[in-house]
Write a protein that holds these residues in place. Structure first.
Motif, PDB file in Angstrom:
ATOM      1  N   GLU A 101     -32.295 -37.493  27.123  1.00 21.59           N
ATOM      2  CA  GLU A 101     -32.998 -38.246  26.061  1.00 21.59           C
ATOM      3  C   GLU A 101     -32.645 -39.732  26.078  1.00 21.59           C
ATOM      4  OE1 GLU A 101     -31.258 -35.320  25.483  1.00 21.59           O
ATOM      5  OE2 GLU A 101     -33.129 -34.167  25.539  1.00 21.59           O
ATOM      6  N   GLU A 102     -31.422 -40.037  26.500  1.00 23.39           N
ATOM      7  CA  GLU A 102     -30.964 -41.430  26.496  1.00 23.39           C
ATOM      8  C   GLU A 102     -31.618 -42.276  27.592  1.00 23.39           C
ATOM      9  OE1 GLU A 102     -26.503 -41.835  25.625  1.00 23.39           O
ATOM     10  OE2 GLU A 102     -26.708 -39.739  26.212  1.00 23.39           O
ATOM     11  N   LEU A 103     -32.339 -41.643  28.492  1.00 21.93           N
ATOM     12  CA  LEU A 103     -32.941 -42.375  29.612  1.00 21.93           C
ATOM     13  C   LEU A 103     -34.335 -42.914  29.282  1.00 21.93           C
ATOM     14  CD1 LEU A 103     -32.060 -39.873  32.510  1.00 21.93           C
ATOM     15  CD2 LEU A 103     -30.711 -41.819  31.698  1.00 21.93           C
ATOM     16  N   LYS A 104     -34.844 -42.577  28.121  1.00 21.43           N
ATOM     17  CA  LYS A 104     -36.249 -42.798  27.787  1.00 21.43           C
ATOM     18  C   LYS A 104     -36.761 -44.198  28.128  1.00 21.43           C
ATOM     19  CE  LYS A 104     -39.554 -42.252  24.014  1.00 21.43           C
ATOM     20  NZ  LYS A 104     -39.755 -41.786  22.613  1.00 21.43           N
ATOM     21  N   ASN A 105     -35.988 -45.221  27.840  1.00 24.91           N
ATOM     22  CA  ASN A 105     -36.464 -46.595  28.042  1.00 24.91           C
ATOM     23  C   ASN A 105     -35.826 -47.282  29.244  1.00 24.91           C
ATOM     24  OD1 ASN A 105     -38.156 -46.553  25.699  1.00 24.91           O
ATOM     25  ND2 ASN A 105     -36.272 -46.669  24.473  1.00 24.91           N
ATOM     26  N   ASP A 106     -35.141 -46.499  30.083  1.00 29.66           N
ATOM     27  CA  ASP A 106     -34.431 -47.084  31.219  1.00 29.66           C
ATOM     28  C   ASP A 106     -35.316 -47.175  32.463  1.00 29.66           C
ATOM     29  OD1 ASP A 106     -32.236 -47.191  29.600  1.00 29.66           O
ATOM     30  OD2 ASP A 106     -31.260 -45.419  30.434  1.00 29.66           O
ATOM     31  N   LYS A 107     -34.967 -48.077  33.342  1.00 32.99           N
ATOM     32  CA  LYS A 107     -35.667 -48.183  34.623  1.00 32.99           C
ATOM     33  C   LYS A 107     -35.321 -46.994  35.517  1.00 32.99           C
ATOM     34  CE  LYS A 107     -36.359 -53.161  35.107  1.00 32.99           C
ATOM     35  NZ  LYS A 107     -36.115 -54.340  35.945  1.00 32.99           N
ATOM     36  N   VAL A 108     -36.210 -46.745  36.475  1.00 31.91           N
ATOM     37  CA  VAL A 108     -35.990 -45.667  37.436  1.00 31.91           C
ATOM     38  C   VAL A 108     -35.785 -46.277  38.819  1.00 31.91           C
ATOM     39  CG1 VAL A 108     -36.797 -43.408  38.194  1.00 31.91           C
ATOM     40  CG2 VAL A 108     -37.758 -44.410  36.113  1.00 31.91           C
ATOM     41  N   ALA A 109     -34.715 -45.897  39.489  1.00 31.11           N
ATOM     42  CA  ALA A 109     -34.504 -46.307  40.881  1.00 31.11           C
ATOM     43  C   ALA A 109     -35.297 -45.356  41.781  1.00 31.11           C
ATOM     44  CB  ALA A 109     -33.022 -46.260  41.227  1.00 31.11           C
ATOM     45  N   ILE A 110     -36.159 -45.901  42.629  1.00 21.62           N
ATOM     46  CA  ILE A 110     -36.990 -45.065  43.508  1.00 21.62           C
ATOM     47  C   ILE A 110     -36.917 -45.600  44.933  1.00 21.62           C
ATOM     48  CG2 ILE A 110     -38.574 -44.453  41.640  1.00 21.62           C
ATOM     49  CD1 ILE A 110     -40.591 -46.473  42.889  1.00 21.62           C
ATOM     50  N   SER A 111     -37.156 -44.720  45.911  1.00 26.53           N
ATOM     51  CA  SER A 111     -37.068 -45.181  47.301  1.00 26.53           C
ATOM     52  C   SER A 111     -38.203 -46.159  47.619  1.00 26.53           C
ATOM     53  CB  SER A 111     -37.063 -44.006  48.278  1.00 26.53           C
ATOM     54  OG  SER A 111     -38.162 -43.161  48.073  1.00 26.53           O
TER      55      SER A 111
END
Length: 284
Positions: A101-111
């Motif tokens: 739930e804490e990841l909701k507004n975080d960026k995603v690292a993607i390849s």
């Protein structure tokens, strides 16, 4: 000897290919199979198929469907791994976050864009009822890039195959907050339209060999130890992975293809549902 170029990720799923090559199974059919590892994953492999830099690819289903839908001149030949892929959801080990739930507004690292780590972050966000339109990404190229990115304090989270990243979790580099399985068979064998139009007979030989190897793969004596040693995994992790993994020898069903298309369409990752013959090669 006819040369066939093939690409795939340097992961345990692809050991059947390397065993078959090592035992000369393709050469017995007059085929020189040239394997290239692509650590960057599906986004890079889609690009290589599109550019004619390979003939075949072992590639994630959702990434290839998206790419073909957007014009990549390639086809799904058959399933390769028919079980789902278990995507681990990771943050830096020292991150204060301890729940999804804490990841909701975080960026995603993607390849890269169009990769499994990119597309599955949408699927995961949709599963959580988050706003998928507001997802933001940091491109990290490959697993090493993810380690560097998360360790540097980026605050991003990163999705990658659970068992491939398990040694990094055990080593205290990543913290895993949960898993997200693909809702469909995870890997397919793909071929370029150019290869199919000129070498369909070669393809049938390749498939006969690999399907024999994948059908018998789990019965190879001490295959768990071989995998653990080759891929730097704990024996118990490999045994768990083997228990969850099924290789497939048949074409992807139209129902499954349409399920993937519908999910991608609901996420605005493709523009329309296209006919199965755009995606599926019939070779039997």
């Amino acid at each position: 000897m006819k040369t066939v170029r093939i690409i795939g990720v340097p992961e345990h799923f692809n050991l059947p290919w390397h065993l078959a090559m090592g035992e000369g199974a393709f050469e017995d059919r007059g085929i020189q199979l040239e394997w290239t590892d692509i650590p960057e994953g599906t986004g890079k492999m889609c690009q290589m198929l599109q550019n004619g830099e390979t003939d075949l690819a072992i590639i994630l289903t959702e990434g290839l469907v998206k790419s073909i839908s957007q014009g990549n001149p390639a086809k799904i030949i058959q399933q390769y791994v028919s079980s789902p892929l278990l995507w681990g959801i990771h943050v830096a080990a020292n991150s204060p976050r301890s729940s999804i739930e804490e990841l909701k507004n975080d960026k995603v690292a993607i390849s890269r864009m169009g990769s499994g780590s990119h597309l599955m972050s949408y699927v995961h966000a949709q599963n959580q009822n988050w706003d998928t339109e507001s997802l933001q990404f940091e491109i990290i190229n490959n697993l090493d890039g993810a380690v560097e990115n998360l360790r540097s304090g980026s605050g991003a989270y990163f999705m990658w195959e659970h068992f491939t990243t398990k040694p990094l979790v055990d080593a205290g580099i990543f913290k895993r907050l949960g898993d997200c399985p693909t809702p469909w068979p995870c890997f397919v064998i793909a071929a370029t339209d150019t290869f199919l139009s000129s070498h369909a007979n070669l393809l049938n030989h390749v498939l006969e060999v690999i399907n024999l190897y994948t059908m018998e793969f789990k019965n190879i004596p001490s295959i768990d130890r071989t995998l653990a040693n080759r891929y730097g995994q704990k024996l118990e992790d490999i045994q768990e992975w083997l228990s969850k993994t099924t290789w497939g020898q048949k074409q992807l069903s139209i129902d499954t293809l349409n399920e993937v298309q519908k999910r991608l369409l609901s996420l605005n990752l493709i523009n329309e549902i296209k006919k199965p013959e755009r995606f599926l090669h019939s070779h039997f």
